[in-house]
Write a protein that holds these residues in place. Sequence first.
Motif, mmCIF file in Angstrom:
data_model
loop_
_atom_site.group_PDB
_atom_site.id
_atom_site.type_symbol
_atom_site.label_atom_id
_atom_site.label_comp_id
_atom_site.label_asym_id
_atom_site.label_seq_id
_atom_site.Cartn_x
_atom_site.Cartn_y
_atom_site.Cartn_z
ATOM 1 N N ARG A 12 42.886 34.778 51.941
ATOM 2 C CA ARG A 12 43.170 36.204 52.196
ATOM 3 C C ARG A 12 43.230 36.501 53.691
ATOM 4 N NH1 ARG A 12 38.194 35.321 50.160
ATOM 5 N NH2 ARG A 12 36.355 35.982 51.324
ATOM 6 N N HIS A 46 40.629 35.778 47.031
ATOM 7 C CA HIS A 46 41.584 34.731 47.396
ATOM 8 C C HIS A 46 41.059 33.973 48.617
ATOM 9 C CE1 HIS A 46 45.225 32.582 48.357
ATOM 10 N NE2 HIS A 46 45.882 33.146 47.352
ATOM 11 N N CYS A 70 38.693 41.242 47.342
ATOM 12 C CA CYS A 70 39.622 40.139 47.093
ATOM 13 C C CYS A 70 38.882 38.802 47.201
ATOM 14 C CB CYS A 70 40.770 40.177 48.096
ATOM 15 S SG CYS A 70 41.920 38.785 47.951
ATOM 16 N N PRO A 77 48.234 39.560 41.728
ATOM 17 C CA PRO A 77 46.898 40.010 41.279
ATOM 18 C C PRO A 77 46.448 39.243 40.032
ATOM 19 C CG PRO A 77 48.565 41.565 40.569
ATOM 20 C CD PRO A 77 49.293 40.514 41.373
ATOM 21 N N THR A 107 48.621 33.224 43.403
ATOM 22 C CA THR A 107 47.157 33.306 43.409
ATOM 23 C C THR A 107 46.528 32.557 42.252
ATOM 24 O OG1 THR A 107 47.245 35.457 44.521
ATOM 25 C CG2 THR A 107 45.220 34.934 43.337
ATOM 26 N N THR A 116 41.961 38.456 40.449
ATOM 27 C CA THR A 116 41.343 38.967 41.664
ATOM 28 C C THR A 116 42.292 40.002 42.242
ATOM 29 O OG1 THR A 116 40.329 38.416 43.800
ATOM 30 C CG2 THR A 116 42.355 37.256 43.237
ATOM 31 N N SER A 117 41.793 40.798 43.155
ATOM 32 C CA SER A 117 42.635 41.811 43.802
ATOM 33 C C SER A 117 43.392 41.176 44.967
ATOM 34 C CB SER A 117 41.771 42.977 44.285
ATOM 35 O OG SER A 117 40.679 42.498 45.046
ATOM 36 N N ARG A 118 44.272 41.954 45.585
ATOM 37 C CA ARG A 118 45.072 41.458 46.703
ATOM 38 C C ARG A 118 44.270 41.530 48.012
ATOM 39 N NH1 ARG A 118 49.508 44.016 43.539
ATOM 40 N NH2 ARG A 118 51.099 42.418 43.147
ATOM 41 N N PRO A 119 44.728 40.868 49.061
ATOM 42 C CA PRO A 119 43.941 40.755 50.291
ATOM 43 C C PRO A 119 43.574 42.078 50.936
ATOM 44 C CG PRO A 119 45.710 39.157 50.311
ATOM 45 C CD PRO A 119 45.961 40.054 49.140
ATOM 46 N N TYR A 122 50.516 36.668 46.977
ATOM 47 C CA TYR A 122 49.239 37.269 46.570
ATOM 48 C C TYR A 122 49.390 38.080 45.288
ATOM 49 C CZ TYR A 122 47.599 35.983 51.267
ATOM 50 O OH TYR A 122 47.229 35.297 52.403
ATOM 51 N N ASN A 144 38.938 48.934 45.543
ATOM 52 C CA ASN A 144 39.551 48.441 44.302
ATOM 53 C C ASN A 144 39.626 49.577 43.291
ATOM 54 O OD1 ASN A 144 40.386 47.084 42.015
ATOM 55 N ND2 ASN A 144 39.030 45.336 42.345
#
Length: 312
Positions: free
Chosen positions: A274, A271, A269, A258, A218, A261-264, A256, A294
């Motif tokens: 995502r 990304h 998120c 972290p 990521t 940003t957060s994961r999908p 993915y 989150n």
Amino acid sequence: MTYNPNCMHVIFSSDDNYAQHMGAAIQSLLDNNRDFEKICVHIIENGIGNENREKLEAITAAFSNAELAWFDFSAWKERLQLDMSWPISVSSYARLFAGSMLRKDIPRVLYMDCDMIVCDSLRELWTADLGGKAVGAVQDFIGDETKAAVGLLPEEMYFNAGLLLINLGVWREEQVEKRCMTFLEERQGRVTHHDQGVLNGVLRNQWQRLPAACNLMTIHYMFDRRKLAKYFGDHAEFYTEQEVAEAKAKPVILHYTPSFTSRPWVKDCRHPLRGRYWAAVDKTPWRGADKQTNGAKWYVRLIDWRYRNLPY
């Protein structure tokens, strides 16, 4: 011991919390590699419940070239003496025991983290020349302090252990598993970046670098190369800007991580790819799953926003 280029062995490790994400990874793996005669999926499970086991079995059952094997992590987990003060699942350490778990007639295996999505054929990766090394992996940008914590010099390369192409013959011959256990014991079970740090310390300069596209993290979508170098201060030679750009244009495996940003599967998120995670989920028994809220602390989210949006 030679390997069959048309029979791919892939190993995952998960507890019940990550079963859905592992399911998406397996779905994407099988979708993009239908030309293999056989794909043997090996799951090291650490408390996966019956409902999720059935869902995972349903995924592989839908592909005529797929087989599924289960391994209970309990026996190997007892060998670990860990200081788990960091928020990481002990399942992550399962990759250290690949040489003991798998049959001796399996010459190589691809280890994949659960937070990955396969985007293309893995044939080129699976048949990669490891130059006699035990492991092939993708280099990670990392700071000097993290390297020093596992015995690496600033100019030495450090790899991300989320994707490992393991030559099991060399792994066993060089007693990598035993050396990893010794490395952990000597540090009272506390190693920076856990099993990834252990592997980097044990395999120092004895691993084969794979193309960045094989484990595209990521961070490469959050920062450009200049910003990465400034943030981490990594002094090792890294992939060129062109190599990273080509990987982003045609990723083989998305990871993915972290990174700012957060994961999908989390609502906020950022990304840009995502959607590929959810496209895979929608082909599995987890289709229609809700996104998570989150749970990161407010100051962590603030720091992430600051590095994504303000000059640095």
